[in-house]
Design a protein around this motif. Structure first.
Motif, short mmCIF file in Angstrom:
data_model
loop_
_atom_site.label_atom_id
_atom_site.label_comp_id
_atom_site.label_asym_id
_atom_site.label_seq_id
_atom_site.Cartn_x
_atom_site.Cartn_y
_atom_site.Cartn_z
N MET A 1 7.61 17.65 23.70
CA MET A 1 6.16 17.76 23.52
C MET A 1 5.49 16.42 23.86
O MET A 1 5.91 15.38 23.38
N GLY A 2 4.47 16.47 24.71
CA GLY A 2 3.82 15.24 25.16
C GLY A 2 2.93 14.63 24.10
O GLY A 2 2.56 15.26 23.11
N LYS A 3 2.60 13.39 24.33
CA LYS A 3 1.70 12.70 23.41
C LYS A 3 0.28 13.24 23.56
O LYS A 3 -0.13 13.67 24.62
N ASN A 4 -0.46 13.19 22.46
CA ASN A 4 -1.87 13.58 22.54
C ASN A 4 -2.64 12.56 23.36
O ASN A 4 -2.35 11.36 23.30
N PRO A 5 -3.63 13.03 24.13
CA PRO A 5 -4.45 12.07 24.89
C PRO A 5 -5.16 11.09 23.96
O PRO A 5 -5.48 11.41 22.82
N ILE A 6 -5.36 9.90 24.47
CA ILE A 6 -6.07 8.86 23.72
C ILE A 6 -7.56 9.03 23.94
O ILE A 6 -8.02 9.10 25.09
N LYS A 7 -8.31 9.10 22.87
CA LYS A 7 -9.75 9.33 22.96
C LYS A 7 -10.50 7.99 23.00
O LYS A 7 -10.37 7.18 22.09
N ILE A 8 -11.24 7.80 24.08
CA ILE A 8 -12.04 6.57 24.25
C ILE A 8 -13.51 6.96 24.31
O ILE A 8 -13.88 7.89 25.05
N THR A 9 -14.34 6.28 23.59
CA THR A 9 -15.78 6.48 23.74
C THR A 9 -16.44 5.17 24.12
O THR A 9 -16.07 4.10 23.64
N PHE A 10 -17.38 5.25 25.03
CA PHE A 10 -18.14 4.10 25.49
C PHE A 10 -19.54 4.17 24.89
O PHE A 10 -20.18 5.23 24.91
N ILE A 11 -20.00 3.04 24.38
CA ILE A 11 -21.36 2.94 23.83
C ILE A 11 -22.13 2.01 24.76
O ILE A 11 -22.12 0.78 24.60
N PRO A 12 -22.78 2.55 25.80
CA PRO A 12 -23.44 1.68 26.78
C PRO A 12 -24.75 1.10 26.27
O PRO A 12 -25.11 1.23 25.09
N LYS A 13 -25.48 0.53 27.21
CA LYS A 13 -26.68 -0.24 26.87
C LYS A 13 -27.81 0.66 26.39
O LYS A 13 -28.31 0.51 25.28
N ARG A 26 -20.02 -0.40 33.65
CA ARG A 26 -19.10 -0.70 32.54
C ARG A 26 -18.75 0.53 31.71
O ARG A 26 -18.00 0.41 30.76
N ALA A 27 -19.30 1.70 32.09
CA ALA A 27 -19.00 2.91 31.31
C ALA A 27 -18.90 4.16 32.18
O ALA A 27 -17.83 4.74 32.31
N LEU A 28 -19.99 4.58 32.79
CA LEU A 28 -20.02 5.88 33.47
C LEU A 28 -18.93 6.02 34.53
O LEU A 28 -18.21 7.03 34.57
N TYR A 29 -18.80 5.04 35.40
CA TYR A 29 -17.82 5.14 36.47
C TYR A 29 -16.38 5.06 35.93
O TYR A 29 -15.48 5.72 36.46
N LEU A 30 -16.18 4.28 34.89
CA LEU A 30 -14.85 4.20 34.29
C LEU A 30 -14.43 5.55 33.71
O LEU A 30 -13.28 5.98 33.87
N ILE A 31 -15.34 6.20 33.03
CA ILE A 31 -15.05 7.52 32.46
C ILE A 31 -14.54 8.47 33.52
O ILE A 31 -13.59 9.24 33.31
N ASP A 32 -15.14 8.43 34.69
CA ASP A 32 -14.78 9.35 35.78
C ASP A 32 -13.45 9.01 36.44
O ASP A 32 -12.89 9.85 37.17
#
Length: 311
Positions: A1-13, A26-32
């Motif tokens: 069984m694989g590991k659960n995905p790591i949840k990252i949230t960005f709080i931009p400007k 620093r956020a939108l493009y990284l998410i994609d």
């Protein structure tokens, strides 16, 4: 069984995020572009394993994030790409003391953070090429039109006015400015900045002039990345970040401090062969190292080093 995905949230400007360069870079493009082992989103600190907060996030968001840090185990990354530690020291200290990691955009910013002796690891996560989906690397043919673009505040436009005035007075050249609709200048073509179609507007010009305010020693090179990636040879002034990149490829003549040097650079870059030579090495380097797959890979490496080893 694989590991659960790591949840990252960005709080931009600030919203709307697409209209703010820092939020995009620093956020939108990284998410994609992050690998599949992560699930990334915006403004969801209550459900995140990792919170990445921009230094200019609202006080309301900062309080919400610090509250999460108190309640549970969450890895907090403080993304500091401006002069927050000088301009808003109280809120900076408040978040920096709770952060597990600080990220910055370049060596100058890293040195300034390290001077503060916070006792926190600090990593460089460079900006990438803005306007990702609009990329058009073809060389813009010479037409005598020069452009300046950017935020007209923070001394950016003021630092370029000597060059704008000089270029507008030359019969062989004309100058345009892409920016806020509040900008009022004589003998200058003014285009209101909009995200949609920005690169098409930029490529109406065959040259670009960029500079930074003399007080902004820690600014990123992201505007220069945009112009060169999109095939527009660029002349720069008064910017350590821009100058460092051009010198790396022996383009020192395009770093100018006065009208004589500006005229020489304009003359050289009016020649099609010289324009091609300008881009020949620096553009492939930028396209390879500053695309958002490369930036996301660097971010993943940082997380592997500072977050994943601890879980």
């Amino acid at each position: 069984m694989g590991k659960n995905p790591i949840k990252i949230t960005f709080i931009p400007k600030r919203r709307p995020f697409i209209k703010n360069a820092t939020s995009r870079l620093r956020a939108l493009y990284l998410i994609d572009h992050l690998p599949n082992k992560y699930i990334a989103n915006l403004d969801d600190p209550e459900n995140a394993d990792i919170i990445v907060v921009n230094q200019s996030a609202s006080q309301e968001n900062l309080i919400k994030i610090l509250d999460q840090k108190k309640k549970r185990k969450v890895f907090l990354i403080y993304d500091v790409v401006g002069r927050q530690y000088d301009d808003a020291r109280e809120s900076f200290n408040q978040v920096a003391q709770q952060a597990d990691l600080i990220t910055v955009a370049n060596e100058t910013q890293k040195a300034r953070i390290e001077e503060l002796k916070l006792g926190k690891p600090c990593c460089i996560l460079n900006d990438g090429i803005d306007y990702v989906e609009q990329l058009n690397p073809s060389l813009s043919p010479f037409n005598g039109k020069v452009v300046w673009f950017g935020n007209h505040q923070l001394g950016n436009l003021e630092s370029a006015m000597w060059a704008i005035d000089y270029i507008s007075a030359q019969p062989k050249y004309s100058i345009g400015v892409i920016g806020n609709k509040e900008i009022k200048l004589d003998n200058v073509e003014l285009i209101e900045w909009k995200y949609e179609g920005f690169i098409n507007n930029l490529k109406r010009y065959s040259l670009c002039f960029l500079s930074h305010d003399s007080l902004e020693k820690q600014k990123s090179n992201n505007r220069l990345l945009v112009t060169i990636a999109n095939g527009i040879p660029t002349i720069v002034s008064n910017s350590a970040a821009y100058s460092e990149l051009l010198r790396k490829f022996k383009l020192d003549y395009a770093i100018v401090e006065n009208e004589n040097e500006l005229q020489k650079a304009l003359s050289i870059l009016s020649d099609e062969e010289q324009r091609q030579k300008y881009l020949s090495e620096i553009q492939p380097y930028i396209l390879e190292n500053y695309n958002y797959n490369a930036v996301a890979k660097k971010f993943d490496q940082i997380l592997n080093l500072y977050y994943l080893k601890g879980i």
